[in-house]
Design a protein around this motif. Structure first.
Motif, mmCIF file in Angstrom:
data_model
loop_
_atom_site.group_PDB
_atom_site.id
_atom_site.type_symbol
_atom_site.label_atom_id
_atom_site.label_comp_id
_atom_site.label_asym_id
_atom_site.label_seq_id
_atom_site.Cartn_x
_atom_site.Cartn_y
_atom_site.Cartn_z
ATOM 1 N N TRP A 115 0.739 -1.009 0.085
ATOM 2 C CA TRP A 115 -0.160 0.076 0.012
ATOM 3 C C TRP A 115 0.509 1.041 -0.011
ATOM 4 O O TRP A 115 0.611 1.984 -0.404
ATOM 5 N N GLU A 116 1.955 1.262 0.361
ATOM 6 C CA GLU A 116 2.852 2.606 0.078
ATOM 7 C C GLU A 116 3.233 2.824 -0.987
ATOM 8 O O GLU A 116 3.639 3.732 -1.046
ATOM 9 N N MET A 117 3.431 1.200 -1.103
ATOM 10 C CA MET A 117 3.926 1.931 -2.924
ATOM 11 C C MET A 117 3.214 2.508 -4.031
ATOM 12 O O MET A 117 2.486 2.889 -4.773
ATOM 13 N N ILE A 118 1.641 1.421 -3.091
ATOM 14 C CA ILE A 118 0.655 2.341 -4.335
ATOM 15 C C ILE A 118 0.260 3.341 -4.542
ATOM 16 O O ILE A 118 0.150 4.602 -4.719
ATOM 17 N N ASP A 119 0.051 4.160 -2.693
ATOM 18 C CA ASP A 119 0.396 5.306 -2.343
ATOM 19 C C ASP A 119 0.912 6.087 -3.478
ATOM 20 O O ASP A 119 1.126 7.317 -3.531
ATOM 21 N N ASP A 120 2.406 6.126 -3.681
ATOM 22 C CA ASP A 120 3.073 6.645 -4.102
ATOM 23 C C ASP A 120 3.270 6.833 -5.921
ATOM 24 O O ASP A 120 3.281 8.404 -6.502
ATOM 25 N N TYR A 121 2.554 5.732 -6.351
ATOM 26 C CA TYR A 121 1.487 5.754 -7.994
ATOM 27 C C TYR A 121 0.278 6.599 -8.094
ATOM 28 O O TYR A 121 -0.604 7.300 -9.181
ATOM 29 N N TRP A 122 -0.459 6.454 -7.099
ATOM 30 C CA TRP A 122 -1.675 6.950 -6.401
ATOM 31 C C TRP A 122 -2.093 8.342 -7.547
ATOM 32 O O TRP A 122 -3.150 8.590 -8.225
ATOM 33 N N ASP A 123 -0.872 9.298 -7.103
ATOM 34 C CA ASP A 123 -1.300 10.752 -7.492
ATOM 35 C C ASP A 123 -1.032 10.372 -9.131
ATOM 36 O O ASP A 123 -2.043 11.307 -9.943
ATOM 37 N N ASN A 124 -0.574 10.032 -9.209
ATOM 38 C CA ASN A 124 -0.489 9.727 -11.344
ATOM 39 C C ASN A 124 -1.439 9.615 -11.710
ATOM 40 O O ASN A 124 -2.349 9.471 -12.703
ATOM 41 N N TRP A 125 -2.191 7.738 -10.923
ATOM 42 C CA TRP A 125 -3.308 7.401 -11.832
ATOM 43 C C TRP A 125 -4.214 8.324 -11.873
ATOM 44 O O TRP A 125 -5.681 8.707 -12.406
ATOM 45 N N ALA A 126 -4.487 9.288 -10.723
ATOM 46 C CA ALA A 126 -5.528 10.216 -10.584
ATOM 47 C C ALA A 126 -5.645 11.321 -11.390
ATOM 48 O O ALA A 126 -6.894 11.479 -11.962
ATOM 49 N N ASP A 127 -4.300 11.357 -12.093
ATOM 50 C CA ASP A 127 -4.090 12.383 -13.315
ATOM 51 C C ASP A 127 -4.765 11.950 -14.235
ATOM 52 O O ASP A 127 -5.806 12.505 -15.159
ATOM 53 N N GLU A 128 -4.073 10.446 -14.553
ATOM 54 C CA GLU A 128 -4.977 10.538 -15.758
ATOM 55 C C GLU A 128 -6.425 10.055 -15.952
ATOM 56 O O GLU A 128 -7.004 10.638 -16.985
ATOM 57 N N ILE A 129 -6.804 9.647 -14.787
ATOM 58 C CA ILE A 129 -7.936 9.994 -14.828
ATOM 59 C C ILE A 129 -8.822 10.968 -14.519
ATOM 60 O O ILE A 129 -9.914 11.442 -15.688
ATOM 61 N N PHE A 130 -8.625 12.350 -14.329
ATOM 62 C CA PHE A 130 -8.802 13.340 -14.402
ATOM 63 C C PHE A 130 -9.066 13.655 -15.495
ATOM 64 O O PHE A 130 -9.546 15.267 -16.388
ATOM 65 N N ASP A 131 -7.758 13.484 -16.429
ATOM 66 C CA ASP A 131 -7.604 14.134 -18.173
ATOM 67 C C ASP A 131 -8.494 13.569 -18.886
ATOM 68 O O ASP A 131 -9.198 13.969 -19.227
ATOM 69 N N ILE A 132 -9.070 12.595 -18.303
ATOM 70 C CA ILE A 132 -10.346 11.844 -19.347
ATOM 71 C C ILE A 132 -11.387 12.665 -19.730
ATOM 72 O O ILE A 132 -12.466 12.793 -19.741
ATOM 73 N N LEU A 133 -11.531 12.785 -17.826
ATOM 74 C CA LEU A 133 -12.778 13.388 -17.365
ATOM 75 C C LEU A 133 -12.775 15.072 -18.345
ATOM 76 O O LEU A 133 -13.852 15.378 -18.257
ATOM 77 N N MET A 134 -11.888 15.962 -17.820
ATOM 78 C CA MET A 134 -12.047 17.166 -18.237
ATOM 79 C C MET A 134 -11.811 16.747 -20.188
ATOM 80 O O MET A 134 -12.156 17.434 -20.849
ATOM 81 N N GLU A 135 -10.711 15.984 -20.355
ATOM 82 C CA GLU A 135 -11.433 15.861 -21.954
ATOM 83 C C GLU A 135 -12.575 15.657 -22.411
ATOM 84 O O GLU A 135 -13.994 16.220 -23.715
ATOM 85 N N ASP A 136 -13.742 14.876 -21.097
ATOM 86 C CA ASP A 136 -14.602 15.109 -21.636
ATOM 87 C C ASP A 136 -15.977 15.966 -21.781
ATOM 88 O O ASP A 136 -16.723 16.265 -22.529
ATOM 89 N N ILE A 137 -15.676 16.866 -20.663
ATOM 90 C CA ILE A 137 -16.263 17.873 -20.430
ATOM 91 C C ILE A 137 -15.671 18.720 -21.354
ATOM 92 O O ILE A 137 -16.498 19.774 -21.959
ATOM 93 N N ASP A 138 -14.360 19.088 -21.556
ATOM 94 C CA ASP A 138 -14.612 19.669 -23.417
ATOM 95 C C ASP A 138 -14.938 19.253 -24.274
ATOM 96 O O ASP A 138 -15.097 20.211 -25.244
ATOM 97 N N ASP A 139 -15.048 18.455 -24.658
ATOM 98 C CA ASP A 139 -15.594 17.736 -25.665
ATOM 99 C C ASP A 139 -17.305 18.185 -25.972
ATOM 100 O O ASP A 139 -18.220 18.570 -26.993
ATOM 101 N N PHE A 140 -17.707 18.086 -24.162
ATOM 102 C CA PHE A 140 -19.540 18.121 -24.478
ATOM 103 C C PHE A 140 -19.148 19.524 -25.095
ATOM 104 O O PHE A 140 -20.270 19.850 -25.249
ATOM 105 N N PHE A 141 -18.594 21.000 -24.268
ATOM 106 C CA PHE A 141 -18.833 22.365 -24.210
ATOM 107 C C PHE A 141 -18.319 22.977 -25.485
ATOM 108 O O PHE A 141 -18.579 23.883 -26.143
ATOM 109 N N ASN A 142 -17.557 22.155 -26.089
ATOM 110 C CA ASN A 142 -16.620 22.403 -27.555
ATOM 111 C C ASN A 142 -17.890 21.541 -28.855
ATOM 112 O O ASN A 142 -16.992 22.377 -30.049
ATOM 113 N N ASN A 143 -18.080 20.795 -28.744
ATOM 114 C CA ASN A 143 -19.049 20.028 -29.531
ATOM 115 C C ASN A 143 -20.264 20.617 -30.392
ATOM 116 O O ASN A 143 -21.330 20.201 -29.105
#
Length: 143
Positions: A115-143
């Motif tokens: 779990w300590e090792m997983i915690d080290d990676y968690w911020d990067n994983w959360a950023d990847e998921i956030f980027d996917i969500l932001m892409e969806d929001i961007d597509d919604f408002f720009n298309n």
């Protein structure tokens, strides 16, 4: 939105695989490779749950060991005895239980370390998921 949910689900699947591998690596470092706990470890993101880790409940005895003076139930020892080819008769079971009672079990912490090792990676994983969500929001408002 459905497409982005599928992308998020795929990303969570990849993260689940990485989480499983991290836990397995930690178990390998503690020489737990030929145990049921290693073989039966399951990490998934089924039903869009974030990450689900399924592990035998007796991992706690491996993780924290057992102090002298504690008795291990047969339900935890019998599968291990079968796996190791140890006779499962009552006499043998009692001798193992008594040995644990008299000498305890040395801890081999793997889960907390994982779990300590997983915690080290968690911020990067959360950023990847956030980027996917932001892409969806961007597509919604720009298309």
């Amino acid at each position: 939105i459905v497409m982005q949910i599928e992308k998020i689900h795929e990303e969570l699947g990849l993260i689940a695989e990485q989480v499983k591998r991290i836990i397995q690596l930690s178990m390998e470092q503690k020489n737990l490779v030929d145990s049921h706990i290693y073989e039966d470890l399951d990490v998934s993101n089924a039903d869009l749950e974030l990450i689900k880790v399924l592990i035998h409940d007796y991992y706690q005895y491996i993780e924290s060991g057992m102090e002298i003076g504690n008795w291990v139930d047969a339900e935890y020892l019998l599968p291990w005895m079968r796996e190791k080819g140890i006779p499962t008769d009552n006499d043998t079971l009692w001798h193992i239980q008594n040995s644990i009672y008299l000498h305890g079990i040395k801890p081999r912490p793997f889960f907390d370390e994982a779990w300590e090792m997983i915690d080290d990676y968690w911020d990067n994983w959360a950023d990847e998921i956030f980027d996917i969500l932001m892409e969806d929001i961007d597509d919604f408002f720009n298309n």
